[in-house]
Design a protein around this motif. Sequence first.
Motif, PDB file in Angstrom:
ATOM      1  N   GLU A  34       0.863  -1.014   0.019  1.00  0.00           N
ATOM      2  CA  GLU A  34       0.284   0.286   0.112  1.00  0.00           C
ATOM      3  C   GLU A  34       1.296   1.197   0.022  1.00  0.00           C
ATOM      4  O   GLU A  34       1.669   1.147   0.659  1.00  0.00           O
ATOM      5  N   CYS A  35       0.147   1.979  -0.612  1.00  0.00           N
ATOM      6  CA  CYS A  35       0.774   3.360  -0.765  1.00  0.00           C
ATOM      7  C   CYS A  35       0.430   4.601  -0.132  1.00  0.00           C
ATOM      8  O   CYS A  35      -1.170   4.070  -1.325  1.00  0.00           O
ATOM      9  N   ARG A  51       4.063   0.602   2.475  1.00  0.00           N
ATOM     10  CA  ARG A  51       4.139  -0.224   2.918  1.00  0.00           C
ATOM     11  C   ARG A  51       4.720  -1.475   1.771  1.00  0.00           C
ATOM     12  O   ARG A  51       4.201  -1.915   0.567  1.00  0.00           O
ATOM     13  N   PHE A  52       5.647  -2.329   2.022  1.00  0.00           N
ATOM     14  CA  PHE A  52       5.763  -2.976   0.688  1.00  0.00           C
ATOM     15  C   PHE A  52       6.810  -4.142   0.711  1.00  0.00           C
ATOM     16  O   PHE A  52       7.596  -4.721   1.976  1.00  0.00           O
ATOM     17  N   ARG A  65       8.567  -0.860   5.458  1.00  0.00           N
ATOM     18  CA  ARG A  65       7.769   0.365   5.649  1.00  0.00           C
ATOM     19  C   ARG A  65       8.669   1.575   5.808  1.00  0.00           C
ATOM     20  O   ARG A  65      10.091   2.028   5.705  1.00  0.00           O
ATOM     21  N   GLY A  66       8.343   2.069   4.747  1.00  0.00           N
ATOM     22  CA  GLY A  66       9.345   4.404   4.539  1.00  0.00           C
ATOM     23  C   GLY A  66       8.363   4.871   4.499  1.00  0.00           C
ATOM     24  O   GLY A  66       7.196   4.866   3.453  1.00  0.00           O
ATOM     25  N   GLN A  79      12.798   7.965   4.686  1.00  0.00           N
ATOM     26  CA  GLN A  79      13.244   7.824   6.503  1.00  0.00           C
ATOM     27  C   GLN A  79      12.207   6.258   6.283  1.00  0.00           C
ATOM     28  O   GLN A  79      10.689   5.899   6.228  1.00  0.00           O
ATOM     29  N   GLU A  80      13.121   5.514   6.604  1.00  0.00           N
ATOM     30  CA  GLU A  80      12.511   3.853   6.326  1.00  0.00           C
ATOM     31  C   GLU A  80      12.759   3.437   8.178  1.00  0.00           C
ATOM     32  O   GLU A  80      12.856   4.224   8.830  1.00  0.00           O
ATOM     33  N   THR A  81      11.572   2.512   8.118  1.00  0.00           N
ATOM     34  CA  THR A  81      11.212   1.995   9.645  1.00  0.00           C
ATOM     35  C   THR A  81      11.906   0.952   9.133  1.00  0.00           C
ATOM     36  O   THR A  81      12.074   0.005   8.593  1.00  0.00           O
TER      37      THR A  81
END
Length: 88
Positions: A34-35, A51-52, A65-66, A79-81
């Motif tokens: 999802e974006c 989310r990818f 996620r980013g 900014q990545e998680t």
Amino acid sequence: MTTLCGVSPKKSTEAAIAYLKETANDPRSVEIVECRLVGGSDEDCWEQSCRFRERNRMGAMVIRRGSFFVTKGKVVRLQETKDIGQRE
């Protein structure tokens, strides 16, 4: 804000996905879960939260996620998680 930022929010989603595929360890493995547009500001223009899934360096599929910050059709900051899943 569109004049300042140079692209519509929809085009910023496309820019985030393109950037992700260009920088992934295995571009063919990238699957977008999802974006969504989070918002925008004068500094970063559009912020897309995505989310990818992709293969990590060890070959396992992971979910990540980013937040992609897009200005004039280009991702200027990411900014990545942390990984939120190891295998599916």
